[in-house]
Design a protein around this motif. Structure first.
Motif, PDB file in Angstrom:
ATOM      1  N   VAL A   4       0.854  -1.149   0.093  1.00  0.00           N
ATOM      2  CA  VAL A   4       0.001  -0.020  -0.003  1.00  0.00           C
ATOM      3  C   VAL A   4       1.065   1.040  -0.056  1.00  0.00           C
ATOM      4  CG1 VAL A   4      -1.685   1.282   1.208  1.00  0.00           C
ATOM      5  CG2 VAL A   4      -1.880  -1.051   1.372  1.00  0.00           C
ATOM      6  N   ARG A   5       0.723   1.819  -0.878  1.00  0.00           N
ATOM      7  CA  ARG A   5       1.690   3.247  -1.105  1.00  0.00           C
ATOM      8  C   ARG A   5       0.853   4.596  -0.781  1.00  0.00           C
ATOM      9  NH1 ARG A   5       6.094   1.826  -2.909  1.00  0.00           N
ATOM     10  NH2 ARG A   5       6.836   0.100  -3.907  1.00  0.00           N
ATOM     11  N   HIS A   6      -0.167   4.484   0.031  1.00  0.00           N
ATOM     12  CA  HIS A   6      -0.963   5.755   0.352  1.00  0.00           C
ATOM     13  C   HIS A   6      -1.284   5.624   1.908  1.00  0.00           C
ATOM     14  CE1 HIS A   6      -4.660   3.459   0.966  1.00  0.00           C
ATOM     15  NE2 HIS A   6      -4.428   2.840  -0.255  1.00  0.00           N
ATOM     16  N   PRO A   7      -1.544   6.633   2.686  1.00  0.00           N
ATOM     17  CA  PRO A   7      -1.667   6.684   4.083  1.00  0.00           C
ATOM     18  C   PRO A   7      -2.961   5.947   4.263  1.00  0.00           C
ATOM     19  CG  PRO A   7      -2.116   8.899   3.137  1.00  0.00           C
ATOM     20  CD  PRO A   7      -1.340   7.971   2.150  1.00  0.00           C
ATOM     21  N   VAL A   8      -3.208   5.010   5.405  1.00  0.00           N
ATOM     22  CA  VAL A   8      -4.322   4.429   5.762  1.00  0.00           C
ATOM     23  C   VAL A   8      -4.652   4.649   7.074  1.00  0.00           C
ATOM     24  CG1 VAL A   8      -3.288   2.363   4.587  1.00  0.00           C
ATOM     25  CG2 VAL A   8      -2.731   2.760   7.073  1.00  0.00           C
ATOM     26  N   LEU A   9      -4.029   5.418   7.909  1.00  0.00           N
ATOM     27  CA  LEU A   9      -4.751   5.993   9.139  1.00  0.00           C
ATOM     28  C   LEU A   9      -4.629   7.254   9.450  1.00  0.00           C
ATOM     29  CD1 LEU A   9      -5.308   5.509  12.340  1.00  0.00           C
ATOM     30  CD2 LEU A   9      -3.060   4.951  12.672  1.00  0.00           C
ATOM     31  N   CYS A  10      -5.465   8.070  10.055  1.00  0.00           N
ATOM     32  CA  CYS A  10      -5.086   9.440  10.632  1.00  0.00           C
ATOM     33  C   CYS A  10      -5.224   9.692  12.109  1.00  0.00           C
ATOM     34  CB  CYS A  10      -6.290  10.451   9.862  1.00  0.00           C
ATOM     35  SG  CYS A  10      -6.038  12.180  10.735  1.00  0.00           S
ATOM     36  N   ASN A  11      -4.242  10.026  12.554  1.00  0.00           N
ATOM     37  CA  ASN A  11      -4.231  10.173  14.369  1.00  0.00           C
ATOM     38  C   ASN A  11      -4.578  11.716  14.332  1.00  0.00           C
ATOM     39  OD1 ASN A  11      -3.439   7.592  15.108  1.00  0.00           O
ATOM     40  ND2 ASN A  11      -1.313   8.002  15.090  1.00  0.00           N
ATOM     41  N   TYR A  12      -5.847  11.875  14.776  1.00  0.00           N
ATOM     42  CA  TYR A  12      -6.769  13.367  14.691  1.00  0.00           C
ATOM     43  C   TYR A  12      -6.856  13.711  16.056  1.00  0.00           C
ATOM     44  CZ  TYR A  12      -8.885  16.897  12.094  1.00  0.00           C
ATOM     45  OH  TYR A  12      -9.210  18.258  11.485  1.00  0.00           O
ATOM     46  N   TYR A  13      -5.866  14.691  16.500  1.00  0.00           N
ATOM     47  CA  TYR A  13      -5.937  14.876  18.059  1.00  0.00           C
ATOM     48  C   TYR A  13      -6.938  16.051  18.049  1.00  0.00           C
ATOM     49  CZ  TYR A  13      -1.654  12.481  18.996  1.00  0.00           C
ATOM     50  OH  TYR A  13      -0.519  11.428  19.218  1.00  0.00           O
ATOM     51  N   VAL A  14      -8.191  15.790  18.536  1.00  0.00           N
ATOM     52  CA  VAL A  14      -9.170  16.812  19.097  1.00  0.00           C
ATOM     53  C   VAL A  14      -8.623  17.695  19.985  1.00  0.00           C
ATOM     54  CG1 VAL A  14     -10.748  15.103  18.226  1.00  0.00           C
ATOM     55  CG2 VAL A  14     -10.576  15.583  20.703  1.00  0.00           C
ATOM     56  N   THR A  15      -7.809  17.489  20.965  1.00  0.00           N
ATOM     57  CA  THR A  15      -7.289  18.492  21.875  1.00  0.00           C
ATOM     58  C   THR A  15      -6.159  17.819  22.478  1.00  0.00           C
ATOM     59  OG1 THR A  15      -7.539  19.831  23.896  1.00  0.00           O
ATOM     60  CG2 THR A  15      -8.713  17.890  23.904  1.00  0.00           C
ATOM     61  N   TYR A  16      -5.254  18.521  23.141  1.00  0.00           N
ATOM     62  CA  TYR A  16      -4.118  17.859  24.010  1.00  0.00           C
ATOM     63  C   TYR A  16      -4.567  17.780  25.619  1.00  0.00           C
ATOM     64  CZ  TYR A  16      -0.989  18.183  19.990  1.00  0.00           C
ATOM     65  OH  TYR A  16      -0.092  18.039  18.806  1.00  0.00           O
ATOM     66  N   ARG A  17      -5.609  18.409  25.665  1.00  0.00           N
ATOM     67  CA  ARG A  17      -6.168  18.692  27.110  1.00  0.00           C
ATOM     68  C   ARG A  17      -6.581  17.370  27.739  1.00  0.00           C
ATOM     69  NH1 ARG A  17      -9.421  24.383  27.533  1.00  0.00           N
ATOM     70  NH2 ARG A  17      -7.872  25.444  26.168  1.00  0.00           N
ATOM     71  N   CYS A  18      -6.514  16.974  28.847  1.00  0.00           N
ATOM     72  CA  CYS A  18      -6.843  15.725  29.532  1.00  0.00           C
ATOM     73  C   CYS A  18      -7.248  15.862  30.901  1.00  0.00           C
ATOM     74  CB  CYS A  18      -5.554  14.593  29.385  1.00  0.00           C
ATOM     75  SG  CYS A  18      -6.241  13.029  29.774  1.00  0.00           S
ATOM     76  N   ASN A  19      -8.118  15.166  31.461  1.00  0.00           N
ATOM     77  CA  ASN A  19      -8.718  15.217  32.756  1.00  0.00           C
ATOM     78  C   ASN A  19      -7.757  14.126  33.528  1.00  0.00           C
ATOM     79  OD1 ASN A  19      -9.567  12.982  31.271  1.00  0.00           O
ATOM     80  ND2 ASN A  19     -11.872  13.708  31.637  1.00  0.00           N
ATOM     81  N   ALA A  20      -6.945  13.556  33.007  1.00  0.00           N
ATOM     82  CA  ALA A  20      -5.981  12.537  33.730  1.00  0.00           C
ATOM     83  C   ALA A  20      -4.441  13.006  33.639  1.00  0.00           C
ATOM     84  CB  ALA A  20      -6.246  11.288  33.232  1.00  0.00           C
ATOM     85  N   LYS A  21      -3.766  12.611  34.561  1.00  0.00           N
ATOM     86  CA  LYS A  21      -2.100  12.819  34.422  1.00  0.00           C
ATOM     87  C   LYS A  21      -1.309  11.477  34.475  1.00  0.00           C
ATOM     88  CE  LYS A  21      -3.169  17.258  36.848  1.00  0.00           C
ATOM     89  NZ  LYS A  21      -2.694  18.054  38.105  1.00  0.00           N
ATOM     90  N   GLN A 293       2.261  -0.118  14.299  1.00  0.00           N
ATOM     91  CA  GLN A 293       1.184  -1.109  13.788  1.00  0.00           C
ATOM     92  C   GLN A 293       0.662  -0.997  12.333  1.00  0.00           C
ATOM     93  OE1 GLN A 293      -1.657  -2.305  16.383  1.00  0.00           O
ATOM     94  NE2 GLN A 293      -3.131  -2.534  15.149  1.00  0.00           N
ATOM     95  N   PRO A 294       0.503   0.471  11.793  1.00  0.00           N
ATOM     96  CA  PRO A 294       0.195   0.575  10.394  1.00  0.00           C
ATOM     97  C   PRO A 294       1.504   0.351   9.415  1.00  0.00           C
ATOM     98  CG  PRO A 294       0.452   2.748  11.409  1.00  0.00           C
ATOM     99  CD  PRO A 294       0.418   1.704  12.585  1.00  0.00           C
ATOM    100  N   SER A 295       2.760   0.558   9.843  1.00  0.00           N
ATOM    101  CA  SER A 295       3.833   0.214   9.157  1.00  0.00           C
ATOM    102  C   SER A 295       4.206  -1.194   8.810  1.00  0.00           C
ATOM    103  CB  SER A 295       5.159   0.690   9.986  1.00  0.00           C
ATOM    104  OG  SER A 295       5.277   1.933  10.349  1.00  0.00           O
ATOM    105  N   PHE A 296       3.531  -2.077   9.861  1.00  0.00           N
ATOM    106  CA  PHE A 296       3.665  -3.476   9.529  1.00  0.00           C
ATOM    107  C   PHE A 296       2.674  -3.847   8.662  1.00  0.00           C
ATOM    108  CE2 PHE A 296       4.827  -4.295  14.265  1.00  0.00           C
ATOM    109  CZ  PHE A 296       6.148  -3.684  14.271  1.00  0.00           C
ATOM    110  N   ALA A 297       1.709  -3.245   8.544  1.00  0.00           N
ATOM    111  CA  ALA A 297       0.683  -3.713   7.425  1.00  0.00           C
ATOM    112  C   ALA A 297       0.653  -3.415   6.147  1.00  0.00           C
ATOM    113  CB  ALA A 297      -0.776  -3.089   7.995  1.00  0.00           C
ATOM    114  N   VAL A 298       1.669  -2.571   5.681  1.00  0.00           N
ATOM    115  CA  VAL A 298       1.717  -1.886   4.417  1.00  0.00           C
ATOM    116  C   VAL A 298       2.841  -2.621   3.461  1.00  0.00           C
ATOM    117  CG1 VAL A 298       0.608   0.130   4.854  1.00  0.00           C
ATOM    118  CG2 VAL A 298       3.320  -0.066   5.104  1.00  0.00           C
ATOM    119  N   GLU A 299       3.818  -3.450   3.886  1.00  0.00           N
ATOM    120  CA  GLU A 299       4.629  -3.899   3.258  1.00  0.00           C
ATOM    121  C   GLU A 299       5.052  -5.520   3.759  1.00  0.00           C
ATOM    122  OE1 GLU A 299       8.172  -1.509   2.704  1.00  0.00           O
ATOM    123  OE2 GLU A 299       8.517  -1.670   4.941  1.00  0.00           O
TER     124      GLU A 299
END
Length: 327
Positions: A4-21, A293-299
């Motif tokens: 596969v020679r195109h991106p398969v996944l997007c990690n879309y950060y909706v915010t960096y804020r968190c209610n845990a530490k 994980q996605p790296s393993f899946a494309v070649e």
């Protein structure tokens, strides 16, 4: 051979804020805006054009964003597979809004002991995870338990499996911890402990990507012959609507998207940086699961064959293979 020679996944950060530490994460320490619906609409359409199939709405704590259900609904309408991982604190009160919108819903739980789990997360969230399981099941959802494994909690794996995931008919996802930047997760797992994890991963109702085990035995990514394909398989979008390359954890460069994600990703300057995936000095020894994980899946490398049986097992048991075929 590259499959596969195109991106398969997007990690879309909706915010960096968190209610845990969490002690093994530094994202929550960063100031952060929230993504906007207008940007999400445009970016999802460009992601579709780029060939992306899976959108991971992540953070921070993604449920802090009040428009998350709208983002998920839009992604589903466009045919994406959706995934969300949460600490459970906000899930019970938002569960109805999220119903039917998340293909892979993960609740983080690192111990069957309340005090141990809450100590690692820096906030009292154990009871919320158990409540989240109850609510999700009542709504007909099929959540997973994401167990982040350290040497110090390896012995807790059995109790989580026996007392929580199996009685509730949930998949237990084993997520070996990884170091990055200045964040350290303690001593690395020994060969004996890796062997134990590998055997545990073969149980019914357990998912462990065997490629993760093989990579750790090999000392991680090596810049001379990189296995990492982070930038060519995965797009990272920040809460400030920036394309982050080559991956979130390195973040060498951030490119303002400005409604032009498709053209930006294919631009010569972007592709030159993407070509350095796995080859930067900081990439030596890397074992970051969300990019491997996605790296393993494309070649067809040794890691592809190591990862394939567990990946097929998860998608078969979850039924997500049907959605992948339609994506």
């Amino acid at each position: 051979m590259r499959l596969v020679r195109h991106p398969v996944l997007c990690n879309y950060y909706v915010t960096y804020r968190c209610n845990a530490k969490c002690s093994f994460c530094d994202i929550w320490e960063k100031p952060s805006p929230y993504i906007t619906l207008a940007d999400v609409e445009q970016n999802l359409r460009d992601l579709k054009r780029l060939g992306v199939r899976v959108i991971d709405f992540t953070g921070g704590e993604p449920l802090l964003h009040r428009q998350l259900p709208e983002f998920l609904a839009l992604a589903r309408q466009l045919g994406f597979i959706t995934t969300v991982t949460t600490n459970g604190l906000l899930y019970p009160k938002n569960a109805q809004k999220l119903r039917g919108l998340v293909d892979m819903l993960h609740f983080s739980l690192d111990s069957a002991d309340r005090a141990t789990h809450d100590l690692g997360r820096g906030v009292a969230c154990y009871d919320f995870v158990l409540e989240s399981i109850r609510v999700a099941k009542e709504l007909g959802e099929r959540p997973d338990i994401l167990f982040t494994v350290f040497r110090k909690n390896l012995a807790d794996l059995e109790a989580v499996y026996r007392d929580i995931t199996q009685p509730n008919g949930l998949m237990l996802i084993i997520n070996p911890a990884f170091d990055y930047g200045e964040v350290e997760t303690g001593e690395q797992l020994t060969e004996e402990e890796l062997t134990y994890l590998s055997a545990f991963g073969k149980r019914r109702g357990v998912y462990l990507n065997e490629g993760f085990i093989a990579l750790r035995r090999d000392g991680g990514n090596h810049v001379a012959a990189p296995v990492c394909r982070a930038a060519s398989t995965t797009l990272v979008i920040s809460p400030s609507n920036e394309l982050v390359l080559p991956c979130y954890h390195l973040g060498e460069q951030k490119f303002p998207i400005g409604g032009q994600l498709f053209d930006l990703y294919n631009a010569p300057a972007t592709q030159r940086l993407a070509a350095l995936e796995g080859r930067l000095p900081q990439c030596e020894g890397c074992t970051i699961n969300c990019y491997m994980q996605p790296s393993f899946a494309v070649e067809t490398s040794k890691y592809f064959w190591e990862a394939l049986p567990s990946t097929l097992k998860y998608n078969w048991e979850k039924g997500t293979w049907k959605r992948l075929l339609r994506a």
